[in-house]
Design a protein around this motif. Sequence first.
Motif, PDB file in Angstrom:
ATOM      1  N   ASP A 195      47.263   7.369  59.228  1.00  0.00           N
ATOM      2  CA  ASP A 195      47.939   7.291  60.513  1.00  0.00           C
ATOM      3  C   ASP A 195      48.318   8.713  60.947  1.00  0.00           C
ATOM      4  OD1 ASP A 195      49.853   7.073  62.567  1.00  0.00           O
ATOM      5  OD2 ASP A 195      50.607   5.161  61.815  1.00  0.00           O
ATOM      6  N   ASP A 196      47.738   9.187  62.052  1.00  0.00           N
ATOM      7  CA  ASP A 196      47.969  10.564  62.491  1.00  0.00           C
ATOM      8  C   ASP A 196      49.448  10.855  62.729  1.00  0.00           C
ATOM      9  OD1 ASP A 196      45.300  11.225  62.349  1.00  0.00           O
ATOM     10  OD2 ASP A 196      44.894  10.769  64.451  1.00  0.00           O
ATOM     11  N   ARG A 197      50.181   9.874  63.279  1.00  0.00           N
ATOM     12  CA  ARG A 197      51.603  10.116  63.560  1.00  0.00           C
ATOM     13  C   ARG A 197      52.388  10.271  62.270  1.00  0.00           C
ATOM     14  NH1 ARG A 197      54.374   6.094  67.299  1.00  0.00           N
ATOM     15  NH2 ARG A 197      53.452   4.594  65.861  1.00  0.00           N
ATOM     16  N   LEU A 198      52.032   9.499  61.265  1.00  0.00           N
ATOM     17  CA  LEU A 198      52.723   9.607  59.987  1.00  0.00           C
ATOM     18  C   LEU A 198      52.365  10.931  59.306  1.00  0.00           C
ATOM     19  CD1 LEU A 198      53.164   6.662  57.497  1.00  0.00           C
ATOM     20  CD2 LEU A 198      53.078   9.036  56.779  1.00  0.00           C
ATOM     21  N   ILE A 199      51.104  11.317  59.420  1.00  0.00           N
ATOM     22  CA  ILE A 199      50.677  12.588  58.834  1.00  0.00           C
ATOM     23  C   ILE A 199      51.443  13.753  59.469  1.00  0.00           C
ATOM     24  CG2 ILE A 199      48.721  14.178  58.602  1.00  0.00           C
ATOM     25  CD1 ILE A 199      46.930  11.651  58.395  1.00  0.00           C
ATOM     26  N   GLU A 200      51.638  13.690  60.779  1.00  0.00           N
ATOM     27  CA  GLU A 200      52.395  14.742  61.471  1.00  0.00           C
ATOM     28  C   GLU A 200      53.838  14.805  60.987  1.00  0.00           C
ATOM     29  OE1 GLU A 200      52.081  14.033  65.622  1.00  0.00           O
ATOM     30  OE2 GLU A 200      49.917  14.395  65.705  1.00  0.00           O
ATOM     31  N   LEU A 201      54.362  13.684  60.514  1.00  0.00           N
ATOM     32  CA  LEU A 201      55.738  13.626  60.039  1.00  0.00           C
ATOM     33  C   LEU A 201      55.899  14.274  58.669  1.00  0.00           C
ATOM     34  CD1 LEU A 201      58.505  12.348  60.900  1.00  0.00           C
ATOM     35  CD2 LEU A 201      57.840  10.330  59.581  1.00  0.00           C
ATOM     36  N   GLY A 202      54.821  14.390  57.931  1.00  0.00           N
ATOM     37  CA  GLY A 202      54.884  14.887  56.563  1.00  0.00           C
ATOM     38  C   GLY A 202      55.334  16.329  56.461  1.00  0.00           C
ATOM     39  N   THR A 203      56.100  16.630  55.417  1.00  0.00           N
ATOM     40  CA  THR A 203      56.476  18.010  55.125  1.00  0.00           C
ATOM     41  C   THR A 203      55.396  18.689  54.294  1.00  0.00           C
ATOM     42  OG1 THR A 203      57.811  17.113  53.301  1.00  0.00           O
ATOM     43  CG2 THR A 203      58.958  17.688  55.306  1.00  0.00           C
ATOM     44  N   ARG A 204      54.611  17.902  53.553  1.00  0.00           N
ATOM     45  CA  ARG A 204      53.439  18.409  52.837  1.00  0.00           C
ATOM     46  C   ARG A 204      52.313  17.401  53.024  1.00  0.00           C
ATOM     47  NH1 ARG A 204      53.547  19.236  47.065  1.00  0.00           N
ATOM     48  NH2 ARG A 204      52.387  21.172  47.226  1.00  0.00           N
ATOM     49  N   ALA A 226      63.758  11.188  54.310  1.00  0.00           N
ATOM     50  CA  ALA A 226      63.494  12.600  54.036  1.00  0.00           C
ATOM     51  C   ALA A 226      64.726  13.450  54.312  1.00  0.00           C
ATOM     52  CB  ALA A 226      62.312  13.077  54.874  1.00  0.00           C
ATOM     53  N   GLU A 227      65.430  13.137  55.395  1.00  0.00           N
ATOM     54  CA  GLU A 227      66.614  13.913  55.770  1.00  0.00           C
ATOM     55  C   GLU A 227      67.764  13.714  54.792  1.00  0.00           C
ATOM     56  OE1 GLU A 227      67.352  12.555  59.703  1.00  0.00           O
ATOM     57  OE2 GLU A 227      65.866  13.905  60.639  1.00  0.00           O
ATOM     58  N   HIS A 228      67.721  12.627  54.017  1.00  0.00           N
ATOM     59  CA  HIS A 228      68.804  12.339  53.079  1.00  0.00           C
ATOM     60  C   HIS A 228      68.401  12.593  51.626  1.00  0.00           C
ATOM     61  CE1 HIS A 228      70.509  10.499  56.665  1.00  0.00           C
ATOM     62  NE2 HIS A 228      71.668  10.505  56.054  1.00  0.00           N
ATOM     63  N   GLY A 229      67.392  13.444  51.433  1.00  0.00           N
ATOM     64  CA  GLY A 229      67.114  13.969  50.109  1.00  0.00           C
ATOM     65  C   GLY A 229      66.216  13.149  49.214  1.00  0.00           C
ATOM     66  N   PHE A 230      65.563  12.116  49.749  1.00  0.00           N
ATOM     67  CA  PHE A 230      64.652  11.328  48.931  1.00  0.00           C
ATOM     68  C   PHE A 230      63.276  11.985  48.891  1.00  0.00           C
ATOM     69  CE2 PHE A 230      67.898   8.360  50.238  1.00  0.00           C
ATOM     70  CZ  PHE A 230      68.109   7.603  49.107  1.00  0.00           C
ATOM     71  N   ALA A 231      62.561  11.763  47.808  1.00  0.00           N
ATOM     72  CA  ALA A 231      61.158  12.153  47.732  1.00  0.00           C
ATOM     73  C   ALA A 231      60.327  10.948  48.171  1.00  0.00           C
ATOM     74  CB  ALA A 231      60.790  12.556  46.306  1.00  0.00           C
ATOM     75  N   VAL A 232      59.606  11.102  49.263  1.00  0.00           N
ATOM     76  CA  VAL A 232      58.795  10.014  49.810  1.00  0.00           C
ATOM     77  C   VAL A 232      57.330  10.401  49.683  1.00  0.00           C
ATOM     78  CG1 VAL A 232      58.355   8.562  51.810  1.00  0.00           C
ATOM     79  CG2 VAL A 232      60.644   9.494  51.443  1.00  0.00           C
ATOM     80  N   LEU A 233      56.544   9.562  49.018  1.00  0.00           N
ATOM     81  CA  LEU A 233      55.122   9.789  48.833  1.00  0.00           C
ATOM     82  C   LEU A 233      54.383   8.696  49.584  1.00  0.00           C
ATOM     83  CD1 LEU A 233      56.583  11.186  46.419  1.00  0.00           C
ATOM     84  CD2 LEU A 233      54.569  10.690  45.046  1.00  0.00           C
ATOM     85  N   VAL A 234      53.526   9.078  50.515  1.00  0.00           N
ATOM     86  CA  VAL A 234      52.877   8.113  51.393  1.00  0.00           C
ATOM     87  C   VAL A 234      51.367   8.328  51.397  1.00  0.00           C
ATOM     88  CG1 VAL A 234      52.831   7.117  53.698  1.00  0.00           C
ATOM     89  CG2 VAL A 234      54.918   8.194  52.878  1.00  0.00           C
ATOM     90  N   ALA A 235      50.612   7.257  51.227  1.00  0.00           N
ATOM     91  CA  ALA A 235      49.166   7.279  51.440  1.00  0.00           C
ATOM     92  C   ALA A 235      48.906   6.719  52.829  1.00  0.00           C
ATOM     93  CB  ALA A 235      48.450   6.435  50.387  1.00  0.00           C
ATOM     94  N   SER A 236      48.235   7.489  53.677  1.00  0.00           N
ATOM     95  CA  SER A 236      48.056   7.032  55.053  1.00  0.00           C
ATOM     96  C   SER A 236      46.946   7.805  55.752  1.00  0.00           C
ATOM     97  CB  SER A 236      49.359   7.212  55.840  1.00  0.00           C
ATOM     98  OG  SER A 236      49.220   6.758  57.172  1.00  0.00           O
ATOM     99  N   PRO A 269      57.337  17.720  45.451  1.00  0.00           N
ATOM    100  CA  PRO A 269      58.733  18.195  45.515  1.00  0.00           C
ATOM    101  C   PRO A 269      59.729  17.048  45.396  1.00  0.00           C
ATOM    102  CG  PRO A 269      57.722  18.234  47.687  1.00  0.00           C
ATOM    103  CD  PRO A 269      56.623  17.912  46.730  1.00  0.00           C
ATOM    104  N   ARG A 270      60.969  17.379  45.080  1.00  0.00           N
ATOM    105  CA  ARG A 270      62.011  16.377  44.852  1.00  0.00           C
ATOM    106  C   ARG A 270      62.505  15.720  46.140  1.00  0.00           C
ATOM    107  NH1 ARG A 270      64.581  16.418  39.854  1.00  0.00           N
ATOM    108  NH2 ARG A 270      63.857  18.030  38.426  1.00  0.00           N
ATOM    109  N   SER A 271      62.190  16.285  47.283  1.00  0.00           N
ATOM    110  CA  SER A 271      62.620  15.681  48.542  1.00  0.00           C
ATOM    111  C   SER A 271      61.574  15.963  49.604  1.00  0.00           C
ATOM    112  CB  SER A 271      63.982  16.228  48.977  1.00  0.00           C
ATOM    113  OG  SER A 271      63.905  17.623  49.223  1.00  0.00           O
ATOM    114  N   GLY A 272      61.692  15.255  50.727  1.00  0.00           N
ATOM    115  CA  GLY A 272      60.729  15.410  51.807  1.00  0.00           C
ATOM    116  C   GLY A 272      59.620  14.383  51.727  1.00  0.00           C
ATOM    117  N   ILE A 273      58.700  14.448  52.687  1.00  0.00           N
ATOM    118  CA  ILE A 273      57.610  13.491  52.774  1.00  0.00           C
ATOM    119  C   ILE A 273      56.299  14.165  52.393  1.00  0.00           C
ATOM    120  CG2 ILE A 273      56.335  11.920  54.284  1.00  0.00           C
ATOM    121  CD1 ILE A 273      58.815  11.788  56.069  1.00  0.00           C
TER     122      ILE A 273
END
Length: 211
Positions: free
Chosen positions: A189-198, A177-187, A21-25
Motif C-alpha cells: 500500500d503506497d500510503r502505508l509505505i509513505e508512513l514508514g520511518t524505514r 509510532a509516536e508513542h514509542g512502539f516498534a511497528v513492523l508492517v508488510a505491505s 529499531p526499537r520504535s517507529g514504523i
Amino acid sequence: MDYPTPAGTVTGLHDVTIAVPRSGITVFAGPSGSGKSTLLRVLGLFERPARGTLRFDGTDTGPLRHPARRALRRDHLGLVFQNPPENLLDYLNVADNLRAAAQSARRRCEPEEILSRLGLAGTGSWHISALSGGQQQRLAFGCALARGSSVILADEPTSQLDEVSADLVLETLRYLAEHGFAVLVASHDDRLIELGTRIARLRDGRLEGVE
C-alpha cells in the motif's frame, strides 16, 4: 527460509540482513511473492530460519525451544493479520476481546482507556460485527496493546479495507509510532509505505535496499 515443493526445495528468503529499531514504523515493501510476509513470520518467531541468526533484544532465538519462543511472543510480540475478523473473537464483545488479549499474556487492562486511545470510545459493549473493517483492525492493534506488546507486526493490514477504513488503520499506526512502539508492517500500500520511518524493499526473496 526453505519450502519443499513437488518440483524441489524453494528458498523464500535469501541472505536477508536487517536490524529493526526499537520504535517507529518499519515497512517491508514489495510485490506479491517478494518474501515480505515470510520475513514477517520469521521476525514474529512463527517460523525458524533455515540458515542464519535471528536475535531479539540481543538474544539468539535459534537455540530456544518452543515454550521459550512462545513466551517471547506472548510477552513482547503482537501480530495483526490482514483479514480483520481473523484477529478477533466474534463471540466476545469489544471490551471482552481486550480483556481476553490481556489475560492471554497474564496481564490486566482497562478496555475503555485503550478504546479511547484508539478512537473507539463508547464501543466496549458492541458486538464485533457492529464495527467497520477499519474499526476491527484498530481493535486488533488494541489487543496487542492489551497484551503489553512492545513490537507489533502487521501483515498487509489495509489490503482488505476500503479507503475510509484504511485511513483508520493508518491513523492507528501513526499513533503507535509516536508513542514509542516498534511497528513492523508488510505491505504494498503506497500510503502505508509513505508512513514508514524505514522502508525495506524486497524482490524475489532478496533485500534490495533499506531507505
